[in-house]
Design an enzyme around this catalytic site. Structure first.
Site, PDB file in Angstrom:
ATOM      1  N   CYS A 184      20.535  45.865   3.028  1.00 61.95           N
ATOM      2  CA  CYS A 184      21.439  45.128   2.641  1.00 61.95           C
ATOM      3  C   CYS A 184      20.936  43.699   3.455  1.00 61.95           C
ATOM      4  CB  CYS A 184      23.248  45.424   2.010  1.00 61.95           C
ATOM      5  SG  CYS A 184      24.116  44.483   1.540  1.00 61.95           S
ATOM      6  N   ASP A 189      20.475  47.788  -9.978  1.00 60.26           N
ATOM      7  CA  ASP A 189      20.474  47.233  -8.498  1.00 60.26           C
ATOM      8  C   ASP A 189      21.309  45.779  -8.605  1.00 60.26           C
ATOM      9  OD1 ASP A 189      21.047  45.937  -6.088  1.00 60.26           O
ATOM     10  OD2 ASP A 189      19.044  46.823  -5.123  1.00 60.26           O
ATOM     11  N   HIS A 208      22.547  50.507  -6.247  1.00 53.21           N
ATOM     12  CA  HIS A 208      22.979  49.776  -4.939  1.00 53.21           C
ATOM     13  C   HIS A 208      23.718  49.947  -3.525  1.00 53.21           C
ATOM     14  CE1 HIS A 208      22.578  45.745  -2.214  1.00 53.21           C
ATOM     15  NE2 HIS A 208      22.922  45.965  -2.115  1.00 53.21           N
TER      16      HIS A 208
END
Length: 250
Positions: free
Chosen positions: A138, A184, A216
């Protein structure tokens, strides 16, 4: 002209977590004045090094520590910089009125200041002759993409990235692995496919894995109580390690 965005800023999915159970065995040490989680291989051999760039929960979150320990148990010295300096998202999730976007902007600026001298200090401390790899999740993915353009990095990998644009994928000279979720909203299918197109255009060495039925955050914050999430989380960590093994051993 600005480069087109491929992975956007962290969204709601980035701020939800399932805390994993385990007893971290590493230690927190100062490198370049920054708290760093250090997970050492039991053999004491530090020839293979992983630089760990965390998601918004930070390198000192238990989930991050446990995956770093896993790689250390398999022969890597793993170093995770706490670029949030003790102020990760974990301390704000239940804070009413908290300015999420303000926090993200401040942390982006500060992390960008901390990472370069930290990396220099790591190489000075452990030696420039080591086999350095890097992994990011991330928030940490851009640091991986910066480093896979440096000749001293052996290979890089990221999972469910944020803050990436097309230029991050141009000029890549080292092997890069993408560990992705089918669902995602930060790095959607069309963006993932565009990233692959650019890597093909660049003649890059790359590997992309995509897990169905996860979202995600799966690779660090997946729910071990849900079989598909547990498998995807563990398989992502294994695959990243084997990716690094391949290039460290050749």
């Amino acid at each position: 002209m600005a480069s087109a965005t491929l992975a956007g800023p962290p969204g709601d999915c980035c701020f939800r977590t399932v805390q994993h159970i385990g007893e971290p065995r590493g230690a927190v040490e100062k490198i370049a004045g920054v708290d760093t989680y250090v997970a050492r291989p039991r053999s004491g051999d530090s020839r293979k090094v992983i630089l760990f760039f965390a998601d918004v929960y930070g390198a000192l979150y238990v989930n991050s520590k446990l995956v770093m320990d896993y790689w250390a148990d398999n022969g890597y010295l793993v170093l995770g910089i706490d670029y949030f300096e003790g102020d990760s998202i974990a301390f704000h999730v239940d804070e009413e009125g908290w300015d999420r976007q303000g926090w993200i902007k401040r942390q982006q600026v500060r992390a960008a200041e901390l990472v370069p001298p930290w990396v220099d200090a790591v190489r000075e401390k452990y030696g420039v002759d080591k086999k350095y790899t890097c992994v990011g999740y991330c928030f940490g993915a851009p640091y991986v993409m910066e480093h896979v353009k440096k000749d001293w990095i052996v290979a890089g990998a990221f999972a469910h990235p944020a803050f990436l644009n097309e230029d991050h994928f141009r000029g890549v000279t080292r092997p890069i692995m993408l560990s992705c979720a089918e669902t995602d909203h930060t790095f959607p299918i069309h963006a993932r496919r565009r990233a692959e197109d650019i890597l093909v255009e660049e003649h890059a060495t790359y590997f992309i894995q995509v897990f169905a039925s996860v979202q995600h955050g799966f690779a660090l914050r997946g729910d071990p109580g849900v079989p598909v999430q547990k498998w995807a989380k563990e398989e992502s960590a294994r695959a990243i390690m084997h990716w690094f093994d391949h290039f460290c051993e050749t």
